[in-house]
Structure formats: structure tokens, C-alpha cells
Write an enzyme that holds these catalytic residues in place. Structure first.
Site, PDB file in Angstrom:
ATOM      1  N   VAL A 195       0.842  -1.210   0.000  1.00  0.00           N
ATOM      2  CA  VAL A 195       0.000   0.000   0.000  1.00  0.00           C
ATOM      3  C   VAL A 195       0.879   1.264   0.000  1.00  0.00           C
ATOM      4  CG1 VAL A 195      -1.802   1.278   1.220  1.00  0.00           C
ATOM      5  CG2 VAL A 195      -1.874  -1.225   1.157  1.00  0.00           C
TER       6      VAL A 195
ATOM      7  N   ALA B 227       9.657   5.296   6.292  1.00  0.00           N
ATOM      8  CA  ALA B 227      10.338   4.295   7.115  1.00  0.00           C
ATOM      9  C   ALA B 227       9.962   2.903   6.631  1.00  0.00           C
ATOM     10  CB  ALA B 227       9.934   4.458   8.582  1.00  0.00           C
TER      11      ALA B 227
ATOM     12  N   LYS C 119      -7.106  -1.137  10.093  1.00  0.00           N
ATOM     13  CA  LYS C 119      -8.432  -1.433  10.682  1.00  0.00           C
ATOM     14  C   LYS C 119      -8.346  -1.958  12.108  1.00  0.00           C
ATOM     15  CE  LYS C 119      -6.966  -4.898   7.834  1.00  0.00           C
ATOM     16  NZ  LYS C 119      -6.840  -5.387   6.492  1.00  0.00           N
TER      17      LYS C 119
ATOM     18  N   LYS D 138     -13.450  -4.228  10.686  1.00  0.00           N
ATOM     19  CA  LYS D 138     -14.065  -3.264   9.760  1.00  0.00           C
ATOM     20  C   LYS D 138     -15.515  -2.968  10.168  1.00  0.00           C
ATOM     21  CE  LYS D 138     -11.032  -4.945   6.074  1.00  0.00           C
ATOM     22  NZ  LYS D 138     -10.875  -6.003   5.058  1.00  0.00           N
TER      23      LYS D 138
ATOM     24  N   ARG E  86      11.291  -1.466   7.007  1.00  0.00           N
ATOM     25  CA  ARG E  86      12.171  -2.371   7.756  1.00  0.00           C
ATOM     26  C   ARG E  86      13.483  -2.608   7.016  1.00  0.00           C
ATOM     27  NH1 ARG E  86       8.271  -6.952  10.015  1.00  0.00           N
ATOM     28  NH2 ARG E  86       7.419  -6.475   7.992  1.00  0.00           N
TER      29      ARG E  86
ATOM     30  N   GLY F  81      -1.642 -12.657  -2.552  1.00  0.00           N
ATOM     31  CA  GLY F  81      -1.324 -11.505  -1.697  1.00  0.00           C
ATOM     32  C   GLY F  81      -2.544 -10.797  -1.127  1.00  0.00           C
TER      33      GLY F  81
ATOM     34  N   ALA G  59      -6.519  19.523  -4.020  1.00  0.00           N
ATOM     35  CA  ALA G  59      -6.175  19.857  -2.633  1.00  0.00           C
ATOM     36  C   ALA G  59      -5.876  21.342  -2.462  1.00  0.00           C
ATOM     37  CB  ALA G  59      -4.973  19.036  -2.189  1.00  0.00           C
TER      38      ALA G  59
ATOM     39  N   GLU H  66      -4.462 -11.689   4.948  1.00  0.00           N
ATOM     40  CA  GLU H  66      -3.719 -11.045   6.036  1.00  0.00           C
ATOM     41  C   GLU H  66      -2.476 -11.879   6.340  1.00  0.00           C
ATOM     42  OE1 GLU H  66      -4.805  -8.031   7.786  1.00  0.00           O
ATOM     43  OE2 GLU H  66      -5.833  -8.097   5.878  1.00  0.00           O
TER      44      GLU H  66
ATOM     45  N   VAL I 159     -11.374   0.448   5.855  1.00  0.00           N
ATOM     46  CA  VAL I 159     -12.582  -0.361   5.599  1.00  0.00           C
ATOM     47  C   VAL I 159     -12.848  -0.455   4.104  1.00  0.00           C
ATOM     48  CG1 VAL I 159     -15.043  -0.645   6.071  1.00  0.00           C
ATOM     49  CG2 VAL I 159     -13.582   0.401   7.793  1.00  0.00           C
TER      50      VAL I 159
HETATM   51  N1  HSE Z   1      -7.108  -9.354   3.996  1.00  0.00           N
HETATM   52  C1  HSE Z   1      -7.979  -8.289   3.665  1.00  0.00           C
HETATM   53  C2  HSE Z   1      -9.030  -8.832   2.704  1.00  0.00           C
HETATM   54  C3  HSE Z   1      -7.211  -7.160   3.047  1.00  0.00           C
HETATM   55  O1  HSE Z   1      -8.865  -9.955   2.205  1.00  0.00           O
HETATM   56  O2  HSE Z   1     -10.026  -8.164   2.464  1.00  0.00           O
HETATM   57  C4  HSE Z   1      -7.943  -5.846   3.019  1.00  0.00           C
HETATM   58  O3  HSE Z   1      -8.272  -5.380   4.286  1.00  0.00           O
END
Ligand code: HSE
Length: 438
Positions: A14, A43, A105, A205, A45, A187, A33, A190, A132
Site C-alpha cells: 500500500v 520508514a 483497521k 471493519k 524495515r 497476496g 487539494a 492477512e 474499511v
Molecule cells: N485481507 C484483507 C481482505 C485485506 O482480504 O479483504 C484488506 O483489508
């Protein structure tokens, strides 16, 4: 006018999408804007990792504190996830007088009350559209677009991974575990996929949606959560035969006794638009007393769809930087000192209809026992189907749809059904909602 300087915490999927969208659409964003929006520091890792964006001109650091303490930065975008480091950094950013945009969330659902109070104190904004349903502007729609309504209920498919699994099981007859593996590879899932399949992500959410719909404090711990891991291909097929689809819904409804707050697999009539939201897509159906039903559909995850919401929040924050803090849109839609103390309705008191499936001996009197138990619990049967025993089994599947009844009556009936010697194993129960305009 000088561009507003932004710092990113997290430069993953993201974060990369946000950098790309801000850069690609810079001209339009500035026109909207009134000022440019420039990412000056980020930042991550591992700052040497290959990225899905062009980081030239951005000061990369492994130290998130460097971002939240950077005096040049006015807005911190938190994309770390989770509620450990992310919470510490957001609280520090607020303490330092910085506005915050977050896609997190879990952070808002679990710690939002504390975060918003701190933000109020420091007259800064915490924007969370991306938390959300990814790119769907559902927070803005409920908080602003529907501000004239008394919201009656909302129901949403708010986890793309779970919806992808249910869609593949239905369309291709695939098994749960096999589809989950693919969702992880794509991907969508979570970091801990149980958050998707056990409904925790959807509960985060839903907690947020219910707060802004009804003007109640965030109450994640009071959300009833049931996952989809027990849903079988048979249930998906039988539901189809009866004219329903199984969707993993987040539901919140205002009732006389309190607010329903629940996430669980749900049979919904196949003719409903929500029943036809497939794959990783998300959708939220909101019922307002004035407007009636409204439906919001779109991508609930992914780099640029989520970045779309993050950038919209950045534009919002930039637009109101100079406005009187008392006259900004309140974090939870209602003025902070006017939140309602309506109770969350215990699940035992929630009323819904049910799909039941049980494995029964195929001989006279068995059905009579089943219907007697349901009748004694005050449960009215809407439809019933008996399926021939599967090869190698002597048990028939009985599938029933019931009328609406309180959950506690159904709990008692299921205990009695499972105690019958003619019923094998557990009774499968899936809640059912018509989602009609009443
Ligand atoms: N794992 C979440 C989903 C990602 O599958 O909707 C978005 O919040």
C-alpha cells in the site's frame, strides 16, 4: 504555495501504491487539494528491498521515530499494520501535533477511542478511509453523504479473501484449503490468514462501520464473530438449490433493545446484488431511513485501490488544515461529546432465520422427532429438503430453512437435536437474512 510534506510509516504494497498514485496524479491531486502533497520521508524495515514504486527524492529510513519526530512533516501515513508499533507511532505523531492517515483497521477498531480522544486534544485529524473496504469510499459515504439519515442497518462483504474462497467453492467446486492457499499466493490474505477466514478482519471493519453509522464508541470486543472454515461444498450447493448464496457478512442493525454487531456466514437470496459480489471484491449495503438502500461496490484490497483511499484522506486533510478544529467532520461521524451509549445486543437475543443441515437415520419417525423439537422451541419451518445418503453412508442429509427466531431458542433446539440417537454428529447452522428494504 509550498507542498504539504508527508511521512510514510511502511513502504510495502500500500505504501508503494500511495507513492505511485501521488506521483502519477500529482497535477490533479494538487488541483483538488489546493497544494501539492509530497512524500519526503518513509520508514521501512529493509530500505534496500526492491519496491513497487519509485522512491527517488524520498529519504528512506529504518527508524519510524525519525518520521514521527521530523519537524518538516505535517501528515504521517501509517501503513505498518497491527496494533503494536503502529499504535505507539500514531500516538507519538499525534503528540507531536501531526495529522495521521491510516489504513489500519485493527488499530482503529481496538484503539480508536483512545486515538481519537488524543487527536481531539491536539486538534489534529486521524483519517482512516482505507481501513474499511479498501478503495470504496464507504467512510465518507456514511459519515458525510448519508448524514441526513437515521441509519437502520448495514451489511457488507468486507473481506476479499473470504469472499474469494466462497466464490471459488461455489463456482468451481473447490475445497476450502486449496482456495485459501491461492488467496495467500495472490497476496490478498492477512499476514495471519485466520484473521480473514475466522472473521476477525471483517469484525475490525464492521466495528468501525457501526460506530460511524450509529454514533457509538468503537466496541470490537462486543462483536460476535464466526468464520467460514466450517462451510462445506455441500452447504454451498444446497444453499444454491434453495435459491440462496452463502456470503461472509458483517451485519449491524439498530433494534429496540440495542445494536446488533455480528460477522458470520449468511445465506442471502441469490437475487440480491450483494449475493452477486464475487471474488475479492467488497460491497457494503447501507439502509438509511430517508434514502432507502444504497450499495457501495469496489476493490477491497490491493496496492492502488487502497492507495486511492489513502490519497483521498491526504487531500481531505490538506483541504482542512487551516479550518477551525471544532468544525471538521467528527472522527466517528457524530460529535465526540454526543456519542450514544446504546448497548450492543448480546448474540443470544439476535433474531434471524436459519439454514440447518443434519445427518439423520433414514427411517420412519426421525423427521417427526426433529420437527417436534423445533416446534417446542417455537421455531417455524419455512422449507425442508431430504437428500439421499451419500455412497458408503446410511445417513440422509436433512436441510431445513426456518423462520426468524431468537438465537437462544435455536441454541437450545440444536442441543436437543444433537442429543437424538438418530442424528449423527453436529447440526450445521448458518444464519439467513433477506436484506430487504424493510
Ligand atoms: N485481507 C484483507 C481482505 C485485506 O482480504 O479483504 C484488506 O483489508
Amino acid at each position: 504555495m509550498e507542498a504539504v510534506k508527508v511521512g510514510l510509516l511502511g513502504l510495502g504494497t500500500v505504501g508503494g501504491g500511495t507513492v505511485t498514485v501521488l506521483s502519477r496524479n500529482a497535477e490533479e491531486i494538487t488541483r483538488r487539494a489546493g497544494r501539492g502533497i509530497q512524500v519526503v520521508q518513509a520508514a521501512a524495515r529493509d530500505i534496500n528491498k526492491p519496491r513497487n514504486c519509485d522512491t527517488s527524492g524520498i529519504d528512506l529510513t529504518t527508524d519510524p521515530e525519525a518520521v514521527v519526530n521530523n519537524p518538516d512533516i505535517q501528515i504521517v501515513v501509517e501503513l505498518i499494520g497491527g496494533d503494536g508499533l503502529a499504535r505507539d507511532m500514531v500516538m507519538k505523531a499525534i503528540a507531536n501535533g501531526k495529522h495521521v492517515v491510516t489504513a489500519n483497521k485493527a488499530l482503529i477498531a481496538k484503539h480508536g477511542n483512545e486515538i481519537f480522544a488524543a487527536a481531539q486534544e491536539k486538534s489534529v485529524m486521524v483519517a482512516f478511509e482505507a481501513a474499511v473496504a479498501g478503495g470504496i469510499p464507504i467512510i465518507k459515504a456514511i459519515r458525510e453523504g448519508l448524514a441526513g439519515n437515521r441509519i437502520e442497518w448495514l451489511a457488507g462483504i468486507i473481506n476479499g479473501t473470504g469472499n474469494f474462497i466462497l466464490t471459488e467453492m461455489r463456482d468451481k467446486g473447490r475445497d476450502f484449503a486449496d482456495v485459501l492457499k491461492e488467496a495467500q499466493e495472490l497476496g490478498y490474505a492477512e499476514a495471519d490468514p485466520t484473521f480473514d477466514v475466522e472473521g476477525i478482519d471483517a469484525a475490525h471493519k464492521l466495528t468501525i462501520l457501526a460506530s460511524i453509522a450509529f454514533g457509538i464508541p468503537l466496541q470490537f470486543d462486543a462483536t460476535f464473530t464466526e468464520g467460514i472454515s466450517e462451510i462445506t461444498r455441500e452447504d454451498v450447493t444446497y444453499a444454491e438449490e434453495l435459491g440462496y448464496r452463502i456470503k461472509h457478512l458483517g451485519l449491524s442493525r439498530r433494534t429496540d433493545k440495542g445494536i446488533e454487531l455480528r460477522v458470520h456466514p449468511t445465506l442471502i437470496p441469490e437475487r440480491r446484488l450483494l449475493a452477486n459480489v464475487d471474488g475479492v471484491m467488497n460491497a457494503v449495503l447501507v439502509m438509511g431511513d430517508a434514502v432507502g438502500p444504497t450499495l457501495y461496490y469496489g476493490a477491497g484490497a490491493g496496492a492502488e485501490p487502497t492507495a486511492s483511499a489513502v490519497v483521498a484522506d491526504l487531500v481531505d486533510v490538506v483541504r482542512v488544515l487551516t479550518t477551525d478544529p471544532e468544525n471538521r467532520v467528527p472522527h466517528l461521524a457524530f460529535q465526540a461529546n454526543r456519542l450514544s451509549d446504546l448497548p450492543i445486543l448480546p448474540m443470544a437475543q439476535v433474531q434471524t432465520a436459519y439454514y440447518l443441515r443434519m445427518q439423520a437415520e433414514d427411517r420412519p419417525g426421525v423427521l417427526a422427532d426433529v420437527t417436534r423439537i423445533l416446534g417446542e422451541a417455537g421455531i417455524s419451518i419455512e422449507a425442508m429438503v431430504q437428500k439421499e445418503p451419500m455412497p458408503g453412508s446410511d445417513k440422509a442429509s436433512i436441510i431445513m430453512l426456518t423462520q426468524r427466531v431468537e438465537e437462544q431458542s435455536m441454541n437450545q433446539a440444536i442441543v436437543s437435536l444433537e442429543a437424538l440417537s438418530t442424528i449423527d454428529g453436529k447440526v450445521t447452522r448458518i444464519r439467513m437474512e433477506t436484506l430487504d428494504a424493510s
